[in-house]
Design a protein around this motif. Structure first.
Motif, short mmCIF file in Angstrom:
data_model
loop_
_atom_site.label_atom_id
_atom_site.label_comp_id
_atom_site.label_asym_id
_atom_site.label_seq_id
_atom_site.Cartn_x
_atom_site.Cartn_y
_atom_site.Cartn_z
N LEU A 43 0.78 -1.19 0.07
CA LEU A 43 0.09 -0.08 0.00
C LEU A 43 0.91 1.43 -0.11
CD1 LEU A 43 -2.85 -1.19 2.37
CD2 LEU A 43 -2.88 -0.89 0.06
N ASP A 45 2.95 1.82 -2.28
CA ASP A 45 2.92 2.45 -3.28
C ASP A 45 2.09 3.37 -4.02
OD1 ASP A 45 5.31 1.17 -4.06
OD2 ASP A 45 4.31 -0.78 -4.71
N PHE A 46 0.98 3.72 -2.92
CA PHE A 46 -0.12 4.66 -3.24
C PHE A 46 0.05 5.98 -2.57
CE2 PHE A 46 -1.80 0.33 -4.08
CZ PHE A 46 -2.54 0.50 -5.25
N LYS A 48 0.91 9.63 -2.39
CA LYS A 48 0.84 10.72 -3.31
C LYS A 48 2.34 11.19 -3.95
CE LYS A 48 -3.40 12.57 -1.61
NZ LYS A 48 -4.07 13.73 -1.13
N TRP A 72 -1.44 9.87 1.29
CA TRP A 72 -1.88 8.85 0.57
C TRP A 72 -3.07 8.73 -0.11
CZ3 TRP A 72 -5.02 4.44 2.29
CH2 TRP A 72 -4.90 3.13 2.09
N ASP A 73 -3.15 8.07 -1.32
CA ASP A 73 -4.30 8.17 -2.18
C ASP A 73 -5.05 6.66 -1.84
OD1 ASP A 73 -6.16 8.15 -4.24
OD2 ASP A 73 -4.90 8.30 -5.78
N ALA A 76 -7.37 5.03 -4.72
CA ALA A 76 -6.89 4.34 -5.74
C ALA A 76 -6.44 3.07 -5.12
CB ALA A 76 -5.50 5.01 -6.11
N ALA A 77 -6.00 2.97 -3.69
CA ALA A 77 -5.76 1.87 -3.26
C ALA A 77 -7.01 0.97 -2.93
CB ALA A 77 -5.04 2.13 -1.55
N ALA A 80 -7.77 -0.67 -6.21
CA ALA A 80 -6.87 -1.68 -6.64
C ALA A 80 -7.17 -3.05 -5.74
CB ALA A 80 -5.28 -1.47 -6.43
N VAL A 92 -0.94 -1.78 -10.55
CA VAL A 92 -0.50 -1.02 -9.60
C VAL A 92 0.64 -0.32 -9.72
CG1 VAL A 92 -1.74 -2.64 -7.93
CG2 VAL A 92 0.78 -2.80 -8.47
N TYR A 95 6.26 2.90 -6.67
CA TYR A 95 6.64 4.05 -5.80
C TYR A 95 7.98 4.06 -5.38
CZ TYR A 95 5.78 8.43 -3.16
OH TYR A 95 5.71 9.75 -2.71
N ARG A 102 6.27 8.29 -8.36
CA ARG A 102 5.89 7.00 -8.90
C ARG A 102 6.98 6.86 -9.99
NH1 ARG A 102 -0.82 6.36 -8.67
NH2 ARG A 102 -0.90 6.71 -6.16
#
Length: 221
Positions: A43, A45-46, A48, A72-73, A76-77, A80, A92, A95, A102
């Motif tokens: 997570l 990797d999500f 911003k 954190w987005d 989007a998480a 996914a 996915v 990051y 990213r």
């Protein structure tokens, strides 16, 4: 902003469930997730990207507050997770924490796994949404000694060159003092706080059954 998941509670579309694994930075989430043998969605990797104007700032103005959920987005998480649960595969982001950006995308596939782990410091923030979508097998928060977490986090961050040494030390002391409050917040969001062996046993149970774990708390109010 990612689109909202298309699944609806009780739709019967999702056959794979997720175990959300959270805990303070450095609590051992990634290591424990790897030991489960289940597919893992990272997570972190999500986060911003560093030039996102919505990023929160530290109270003293010294930089971005990467420990705030606002960095954190979550949408989007969650999207996914919903895609993985319904189709067994999802694209996915990748990051790079050192550059706060990213760097690409990858396709994560679950194969024949009946469940998967989504781990990160903000995992509990989407526990209610996952529960409402019928995706949640369990939500866990790793709990330990703040001094141990501090040492583990600092060694990892120095090894990976995540940020400069002064930044890592300032953040480390701040998080060590706040750790008990961090765990308490994650409990309020619906995560069950426990140490590694109990968390591993619960995740193993979820992986075997691919379903809701008996004893999973439902938090209301």
């Amino acid at each position: 902003m990612a689109p909202s998941p298309s699944l609806s509670p009780g739709s019967g579309e999702a056959v794979i469930r997720v175990v959300l694994l959270t805990g303070p930075s450095g609590s051992g989430k990634s290591s424990l997730a790897a030991r489960t043998g289940l597919p893992v969605l990272q997570l972190d990797d999500f986060y911003k990207e560093g030039d996102d104007p919505s990023l929160p700032r530290l109270p003293d103005g010294s930089g971005t507050d990467w420990d705030s959920p606002s960095s954190w987005d979550a949408a989007a998480a969650l999207a996914a997770i919903a895609e993985l649960a319904s189709s067994g595969t999802a694209e996915v982001p990748v990051y790079d924490i050192a550059t706060s950006s990213r760097t690409g995308v990858r396709r994560l596939g679950l194969g024949q796994a009946p469940a998967f782990v989504a781990e990160g410091i903000f995992a509990a923030d989407i526990a209610d949404a996952c529960r409402e979508l019928g995706l949640l097998a369990d939500a866990l928060c790793l709990r330990g000694r703040p001094t141990t977490t501090f040492r583990r986090r600092l060694v990892r961050d120095l090894r990976e060159g995540r940020k400069s040494v002064p930044v890592l030390l300032r953040r480390g002391w701040r998080l060590m003092r706040a750790e008990r409050g961090i765990v308490a917040r994650q409990e309020r969001l619906g995560a069950y706080a426990c140490e590694g062996p109990e968390a591993l046993a619960r995740i193993t149970a979820a992986g075997v059954r691919g379903a809701h774990v008996p004893g999973l708390r439902t938090v209301t109010g």
